[in-house]
Design a protein around this motif. Structure first.
Motif, PDB file in Angstrom:
ATOM      1  N   ASP A   1      -1.610   2.725  -8.696  1.00 50.08           N
ATOM      2  CA  ASP A   1      -1.162   1.363  -8.398  1.00 50.08           C
ATOM      3  C   ASP A   1       0.110   1.383  -7.549  1.00 50.08           C
ATOM      4  O   ASP A   1       0.247   0.598  -6.604  1.00 50.08           O
TER       5      ASP A   1
ATOM      6  N   ASN B   1      -0.829   2.193  -3.977  1.00 53.18           N
ATOM      7  CA  ASN B   1      -1.470   1.045  -3.326  1.00 53.18           C
ATOM      8  C   ASN B   1      -0.458  -0.020  -2.906  1.00 53.18           C
ATOM      9  O   ASN B   1      -0.633  -0.686  -1.880  1.00 53.18           O
TER      10      ASN B   1
ATOM     11  N   SER C   1       0.505   3.526   0.541  1.00 58.74           N
ATOM     12  CA  SER C   1      -0.084   4.849   0.280  1.00 58.74           C
ATOM     13  C   SER C   1       0.941   5.947   0.001  1.00 58.74           C
ATOM     14  O   SER C   1       0.608   7.135   0.029  1.00 58.74           O
TER      15      SER C   1
END
Length: 334
Positions: free
Chosen positions: A192, A195, A199
Motif C-alpha cells: 500500500d 502504491n 512505486s
C-alpha cells in the motif's frame, strides 16, 4: 525555502516507511541503515535497508519475557563434546531438520518474489533452538525421543549471561498459517505504501524481513514450543562473518557455517578491547550451564555420574547433576 533534491525526497519516504509500515507491526523497530542509489536528476524508486536488532520484538507476539532459563536436548557424547570444546553452536539454516521451514512463511505470504533468491539467505541466518525450562518441556517425551537420544541422552539447562543482545534476536517461534498474520499485514502495508508513493519501495522485501520470517514454523511442530536465538549476517548490505563464525563438516561431505556461543569463561576473546563486560556480552552472548539432567533410559548410571563430575571439576564449572525417571520425576543427584 530550499528545494528538496530527489535524494532528500527519497529519504523523507524512507522515514515515512519506517513509521507507517515497519512500526505499525513492530512498534520498536528502527532502520539501522538505509541507502538509496540513482541519478541525481531522476526520481529515486527504491532503497536498501537493514533493520536494527535492538528491541525489534518488544511488544509483539515474538517477544520473549520469561525467566532466562532454557534447555537443550542432546546425547551424552555431544554433551561431552560441548563441555570440552567450550561452546554450543548456532547452525546456518541449511542445517535445520525441517527443510521446508524457511520456505513455509515465504510461500504463504509472497507470490511474486523469487524463492530461490530468498533461500540463498539460509547461509546468512544462524539459529540456536531451545525450549524454555519448565516441568512440561523437561518431561516432553517427543523431545527426548527426537533430540535426547531416545532417553539415553540429557538436557542441558542454561541461561544467557546477559539478556541484552545488540547483534542477536531472542524470540518465540510462531506456528501455523494463522500466526503469520503480523507479517501478512506488514506485506500489505508495504504494498500500500508503494502504491501511494509512486512505486517507491524497499528492495528485496522478503530479505529485508528475513529475521521475522525465520521465527515461523509449520503447525505440526507446535509441541516443541521453541525459543530461538537468531543471528542474521546482514542480508543485502553486509557479508562480513561474525567473529565466532567457523566452517565444519556436516552430514558426510557437506561443509556448513556455524557460530560459536561460548560457555561462561571459555571465550578466548573476552574481554573485548574497548568494551565493558556488559557491552561485550551484548555483542557476543555467553551461556552459563545451570544443570545437566540425564535421561530415564541410562543404564550405567554410576559411571555416567562419575564422568560428569570429572568433567565438571576439570572445566571448573558448577552445574548441578539431576535425573528424570520414567514417570517424569526430576531429582538432584550431585
Amino acid at each position: 525555502m530550499k528545494n528538496l533534491t530527489h535524494m532528500d525526497k527519497a529519504f523523507e519516504k524512507i522515514y515515512s516507511f519506517e513509521e507507517s509500515v515497519l512500526q505499525q507491526v513492530f512498534p520498536n523497530a528502527r532502520l539501522a541503515i538505509a541507502a538509496t542509489f540513482g541519478s541525481p536528476d531522476k526520481e529515486l524508486k527504491s532503497f536498501d535497508g537493514l533493520i536494527s536488532n535492538r528491541n525489534i520484538f518488544k511488544n509483539t507476539i515474538y517477544e520473549y519475557t520469561g525467566e532466562n532459563k532454557f534447555i537443550h536436548f542432546t546425547s551424552l557424547p555431544k554433551l561431552s563434546l560441548i563441555l570440552n570444546s567450550g561452546f554450543l553452536r548456532m547452525s546456518d539454516f541449511n542445517c535445520l531438520y525441517d527443510k521446508s521451514e524457511f520456505s513455509f512463511s515465504f510461500e504463504n505470504i509472497f507470490q511474486h518474489h523469487d524463492l530461490k533468491r530468498f533461500e540463498d539467505q539460509k547461509e546468512e541466518l544462524f539459529c540456536l533452538s531451545a525450549c524454555e525450562s519448565n516441568s512440561e518441556t523437561i518431561s516432553n517425551k517427543l523431545m527426548w525421543k527426537n533430540y535426547g537420544d531416545n532417553g539415553q541422552g540429557c538436557v542441558i539447562e542454561y541461561k544467557f549471561s546477559s539478556e541484552e543482545m545488540s547483534n542477536f534476536n531472542l524470540g518465540i517461534i510462531q506456528y501455523g498459517k494463522k500466526d503469520l498474520k503480523p507479517l501478512k499485514k506488514l506485506n500489505e502495508l508495504a504494498t500500500d505504501f508503494s502504491n501511494k508513493n509512486n512505486s517507491f519501495k524497499v528492495n528485496d522485501f522478503p530479505i529485508f524481513i528475513a529475521r521475522m520470517l525465520s521465527f515461523h514454523k509449520q503447525s505440526k511442530y507446535s509441541k516443541e514450543k521453541e525459543v530461538r536465538l537468531l543471528f542474521h549476517r546482514g542480508g543485502v548490505l553486509f557479508d562480513k562473518p561474525h567473529l565466532n563464525q567457523y566452517k565444519e563438516f556436516f552430514r558426510k561431505s557437506e561443509v556448513r557455517n556455524f557460530i560459536k556461543i561460548y560457555l561462561k569463561g571459555k571465550n578466548p576473546y573476552f574481554p573485548y578491547p574497548g568494551l565493558s563486560d556488559e557491552e561485550a556480552l551484548s555483542f557476543s552472548p555467553q551461556i552459563e550451564v545451570i544443570r545437566v539432567i540425564i535421561g530415564p533410559e541410562i543404564s550405567n548410571l554410576i559411571e555416567t555420574i562419575d564422568h560428569l563430575e570429572d568433567l565438571r571439576e576439570y572445566h571448573k564449572m558448577d552445574f548441578e547433576i539431576w535425573r528424570i525417571n520414567d514417570v517424569n520425576d526430576v531429582y538432584r543427584l550431585k
